[in-house]
Design a protein around this motif. Structure first.
Motif, PDB file in Angstrom:
ATOM      1  N   ARG A  22      -4.922   2.321  -6.219  1.00 25.85           N
ATOM      2  CA  ARG A  22      -5.855   3.157  -5.459  1.00 25.85           C
ATOM      3  C   ARG A  22      -6.393   4.300  -6.317  1.00 25.85           C
ATOM      4  O   ARG A  22      -7.537   4.718  -6.162  1.00 25.85           O
ATOM      5  N   ASP A  60       0.787  -1.229   0.000  1.00 26.20           N
ATOM      6  CA  ASP A  60       0.000   0.000   0.000  1.00 26.20           C
ATOM      7  C   ASP A  60       0.822   1.282   0.000  1.00 26.20           C
ATOM      8  O   ASP A  60       0.250   2.361  -0.069  1.00 26.20           O
ATOM      9  N   GLU A  84     -18.437   0.865  -2.286  1.00 27.67           N
ATOM     10  CA  GLU A  84     -17.158   0.172  -2.331  1.00 27.67           C
ATOM     11  C   GLU A  84     -16.860  -0.262  -3.762  1.00 27.67           C
ATOM     12  O   GLU A  84     -17.753  -0.659  -4.503  1.00 27.67           O
ATOM     13  N   TYR A  85     -15.603  -0.168  -4.135  1.00 27.00           N
ATOM     14  CA  TYR A  85     -15.188  -0.504  -5.498  1.00 27.00           C
ATOM     15  C   TYR A  85     -16.015   0.291  -6.515  1.00 27.00           C
ATOM     16  O   TYR A  85     -16.475  -0.248  -7.517  1.00 27.00           O
ATOM     17  N   ASP A 118      -9.861   3.528  -5.865  1.00 25.56           N
ATOM     18  CA  ASP A 118     -10.064   4.067  -4.518  1.00 25.56           C
ATOM     19  C   ASP A 118     -10.192   2.969  -3.466  1.00 25.56           C
ATOM     20  O   ASP A 118     -11.007   3.055  -2.550  1.00 25.56           O
ATOM     21  N   GLU A 119      -9.384   1.939  -3.595  1.00 22.69           N
ATOM     22  CA  GLU A 119      -9.341   0.867  -2.602  1.00 22.69           C
ATOM     23  C   GLU A 119      -7.883   0.592  -2.242  1.00 22.69           C
ATOM     24  O   GLU A 119      -7.008   0.625  -3.113  1.00 22.69           O
ATOM     25  N   THR A 136      -2.881  -7.328  -6.574  1.00 20.57           N
ATOM     26  CA  THR A 136      -4.136  -6.845  -7.140  1.00 20.57           C
ATOM     27  C   THR A 136      -3.852  -6.333  -8.545  1.00 20.57           C
ATOM     28  O   THR A 136      -2.916  -5.553  -8.744  1.00 20.57           O
TER      29      THR A 136
END
Length: 387
Positions: A39, A32, A81-82, A43-44, A51
């Motif tokens: 991201r 991260d 989310e997602y 936006d996750e 990923t």
């Protein structure tokens, strides 16, 4: 981030895909701090598992992430989310099990073949494992042309939108609170890791995440560089000084960083003078950091200023962009081809480190405004702190 912000990003990605004549844009991340492309696309946050994201103009983003083998389902792009993600696929791969290293590439190959894509842009190739790239290209040799789309996406990410700037300011404010919490509780007799634990605890309570919190201590007149967590074992004594760096992300995932020197007692003249020179170096270079300025020219000016103060030239980096990456472009140094632009979030951290007698640092984040003004985001005083 709001749906409007994610929509803005996807519109930019769509325009880049059209300009580059590609059917899709693909990125990969597995931690991260330096996997900001993921991201920015969805936006996750990114876990320690791989990923993969594939942006397709007009169809949103497909995600391949860790989970049950062969998992696949459609996803509502309007969900909180997602947001903007149209489908999610899962693979049971582990970096520590080499034979599973190609699972993401196999799934992506299937998706690309199914859509009959002929030209795909790769974003952040430096983040992609050799096995992933090799297998993807071998699977699709003669069918798909792969091109490097990293520079185009970097250009989008470097300039922060008004919404992103709000979150970046919030991260800087969080770090100011964390620094104040450390000052209130740190004391002689603690180990360096006890001090960084105070910072980490305060950060988590305030919604911070990821990043690094580094500290190093020594008697005054000795060298106290930042240390990684597993080396923060020294016990701090009365009269010692500590170099503390708080470089983590706020709740939105955006990074800033603040660093100062702390003395457990009275600061001596040598440390005070070195820290004042670090502050002066930061102050002197800021007027040159304006929209349109060449990063190479700014770097050269900074080194001229260091030499004028009888310090060696910087040979790593003294300023750089930040966003979803702990370090992102532009790098303010000789090899960076891009110029500074309004809307950039820049960490500026002149450091005086002679390797034996002193480690003095002054680190803050700054936003470049449309009018050319450079605005300091951190409010922590620019001084040596005595506690």
């Amino acid at each position: 981030m709001t749906a409007a912000e994610i929509g803005r990003r996807h519109a930019l990605l769509g325009a880049a895909a059209q300009d580059g004549r590609v059917d899709a844009l693909v990125a990969l991340g597995n931690e991260d701090d330096m996997s900001g492309y993921i991201r920015w696309f969805i936006d996750e946050p990114v876990s320690s598992y791989r990923t993969v994201v594939m942006f397709v103009p007009g169809d949103g983003v497909t995600v391949i992430e860790h989970g049950a083998a062969g998992g696949a389902h459609r996803h509502d792009p309007e969900a909180d989310e997602y947001h903007g993600v149209s489908s999610i696929h899962t693979v049971a791969s582990f970096q520590s099990a080499a034979y599973t290293a190609g699972y993401e590439a196999e799934t992506l190959t299937h998706l690309i073949r199914k859509r009959a894509f002929v030209r795909v842009g790769l974003v952040g190739g430096a983040n992609m494992p050799y096995r992933f790239l090799r297998q993807l290209m071998e699977n699709l040799e003669g069918v798909v042309e792969f091109v490097d789309a990293t520079d185009a996406v970097d250009a989008m990410m470097m300039v922060k939108s008004p919404e992103e700037q709000i979150h970046i300011r919030a991260t800087a404010a969080l770090q100011d609170e964390v620094f104040a919490a450390v000052l209130a509780e740190a004391k002689p007799g603690m180990r360096e890791i006890d001090v960084t634990a105070l910072a980490r605890s305060a950060s988590l309570r305030l919604g911070g995440s990821a990043g690094v919190i580094l500290a190093g201590s020594a008697r005054q007149g000795a060298f106290a560089p930042f240390k990684l967590t597993w080396n923060q074992n020294r016990v701090i004594r009365e009269g010692d000084y500590l170099s503390l760096l708080i470089e983590n992300a706020g709740p939105s995932g955006h990074f800033t960083e603040v660093a100062r020197n702390i003395v457990f007692g009275k600061a001596g003249s040598g440390l005070l003078e070195a820290c004042e020179q670090a502050r002066t170096l930061q102050e002197q270079i800021l007027p040159s950091m304006r929209p349109g300025a060449s990063c190479a020219d700014v770097f050269r000016q900074h080194n001229d200023q260091r030499i004028a103060l009888r310090h060696p030239a910087e040979n790593r980096i003294f300023a750089h962009g930040q966003g979803y990456n702990l370090v992102e472009r532009p790098l303010v140094r000789a090899d960076e081809p891009r110029s500074l632009e309004a809307g950039m979030n820049l960490a500026v951290h002149p450091t005086l480190a002679d390797g034996h007698s002193c480690f003095a640092v002054m680190c803050d984040n700054f936003l470049l405004s449309e009018g050319g003004e450079i605005v300091r985001l951190h409010r922590t005083e620019q001084k040596v702190f005595e506690i």
